[in-house]
Write a protein that holds these residues in place. Structure first.
Motif, PDB file in Angstrom:
ATOM      1  N   LEU A 100     -62.703  -8.298  33.911  1.00  0.00           N
ATOM      2  CA  LEU A 100     -63.371  -7.752  35.087  1.00  0.00           C
ATOM      3  C   LEU A 100     -62.496  -6.691  35.739  1.00  0.00           C
ATOM      4  O   LEU A 100     -61.360  -6.452  35.331  1.00  0.00           O
ATOM      5  CB  LEU A 100     -63.683  -8.884  36.072  1.00  0.00           C
ATOM      6  N   ASP A 111     -65.217  -6.524  41.590  1.00  0.00           N
ATOM      7  CA  ASP A 111     -66.158  -7.459  40.970  1.00  0.00           C
ATOM      8  C   ASP A 111     -66.090  -8.817  41.658  1.00  0.00           C
ATOM      9  O   ASP A 111     -65.052  -9.223  42.192  1.00  0.00           O
ATOM     10  CB  ASP A 111     -65.846  -7.635  39.483  1.00  0.00           C
ATOM     11  N   ARG A 168     -70.402  -9.922  38.728  1.00  0.00           N
ATOM     12  CA  ARG A 168     -70.277  -9.491  37.336  1.00  0.00           C
ATOM     13  C   ARG A 168     -69.980 -10.632  36.380  1.00  0.00           C
ATOM     14  O   ARG A 168     -69.941 -10.427  35.164  1.00  0.00           O
ATOM     15  CB  ARG A 168     -69.169  -8.431  37.218  1.00  0.00           C
TER      16      ARG A 168
END
Length: 381
Positions: free
Chosen positions: A85, A89, A136
């Protein structure tokens, strides 16, 4: 090939050079270059090592994945999965997830702009209310640690994809012998190999497996650049431990059934958390997605029983951290695995001060039950 055979035989012969049955341990740090300006398959063991490579390809095969990675610990494996990530996020996480995962996000990843929210992932409809434009990833444990909540991996993975997020599953409580998250739709599966894969309380390691080439590239870069690799001797011990995974877990699950039945009748026990019980909210989902309910359970002591006396009265069962080993291990989550949670987080997650987590080993079930019986009796005020 059935997984019981694959565990023992492996996926390829472990030694092509001399046909040894046992995996060789390559302790070398560096490798001879065959020709000036050329690099062979192996150059430096932080990047690749034959012993570790065998373990990684074996674990990938066991998990039903294409890319496997062996790392220095379960926490390193979690860090590698989260490292796919970027700043800004957000991650949705099972609310009673292992405390170390929350510690990692509160300390290390907080400074890198990664945010998270603890949510009830067992209710997919409510879970979807927590998605926002920054979400995410979803990181789930099923069964969760320590309340054994069950999350429908397939349903959550589908919801995540609909929102443009990936699904990461910590499969430590089940191992690939009992549950295959990638086949259910997950993008990344993580194991603390210290636990069931090793099974003998003598290795600290972690594994990450995925089918996604782009995610694998990020995980590989993390492993190589950070250097959080499983060492050759640890990789060898893990392969050795994996050979007995099925027989160990079968015995542990058998023992657990007897212990759960004993605890259900005990006047000292208020509640049992175990997905093998028909009254467990996740019983049907777990039956559908896992081979068995596993060998981890938690229970609450009733008022009038002292938890300190209980732990101090145990003679056979080992009081200590970790789980999944041949010996039975017991822990107090509020002061152990989840001590990093704030009191508010523990309360929200349902982790009470009278909660006890038990990882059942392969000893004689009668001896374990007798030890629990005596300790529970001694704990009465």
């Amino acid at each position: 090939m059935d997984i019981q055979t694959l565990l023992v035989q492996g996926h390829i012969k472990p030694d092509e050079a001399y046909n040894a049955v046992t995996l060789p341990i390559y302790l070398t740090t560096t490798y001879h270059s065959p020709k000036f300006g050329e690099r062979g398959k192996y150059a430096y063991s932080r990047g690749a090592n034959p012993t570790r490579e065998y373990l990684e390809s074996l674990v990938a095969r066991l998990e039903g994945g294409s890319y496997g990675f062996a790392l220095s610990s379960g926490m390193t494996a979690i860090a590698a999965a989260l490292a796919v990530l970027k700043a800004g996020d957000k991650v949705l996480i099972t609310q009673n997830v292992y405390g170390g995962t929350v510690d990692l996000l509160n300390t290390f990843f907080k400074d890198f702009g990664l945010t998270y929210e603890l949510v009830d992932t067992s209710d997919v409809k409510k879970l979807e209310d927590h998605f926002d434009k920054n979400t995410r990833a979803i990181l789930i444990e099923t069964p969760s640690n320590p309340l054994l909540d069950i999350t429908d991996i397939g349903a959550v993975s589908k919801a995540a994809k609909n929102h443009g997020a990936i699904t990461i599953v910590d499969n430590t409580f089940m191992s690939p012998y009992l549950q295959l998250p990638l086949e259910l739709g997950a993008d990344i599966v993580v194991e603390s190999a210290t636990k069931f894969l090793s099974g003998h309380s003598d290795v600290i390691a972690g594994t990450v497996v995925t089918n996604d080439a782009a995610l694998a590239g990020k995980i590989r870069a993390f492993q190589r650049l950070v250097g959080g690799i499983s060492q050759p001797f640890d990789a060898y011990l893990l392969v050795r431990g994996i050979k007995t995974l099925s027989v160990r877990i079968d015995r542990q699950v058998e023992n657990t059934a007897g212990i759960v039945e004993f605890l259900r009748k005990s006047p000292a026990v208020e509640k049992i958390y175990y997905p093998g019980l028909p009254e467990h909210p996740g019983y049907a989902v777990n039956q559908r997605q896992a081979k068995s309910p596993g060998s981890i359970l938690s229970f609450l002591l009733k008022p009038g029983f002292d938890i300190g006396r209980f732990f101090d009265s145990l003679k056979l069962i080992t009081v200590g951290a970790s789980l999944g080993s041949v010996e039975t291990l017991i822990q107090h989550p509020a002061t152990g695995s989840h001590s990093g949670f704030s009191p508010e987080q523990r309360k929200a997650a349902g982790i009470r001060d009278n909660l006890i987590r038990l990882s059942v080993g392969i000893e004689n079930a009668g001896d374990l039950i007798e030890d629990l019986h005596n300790a529970l009796g001694a704990s009465k005020l």
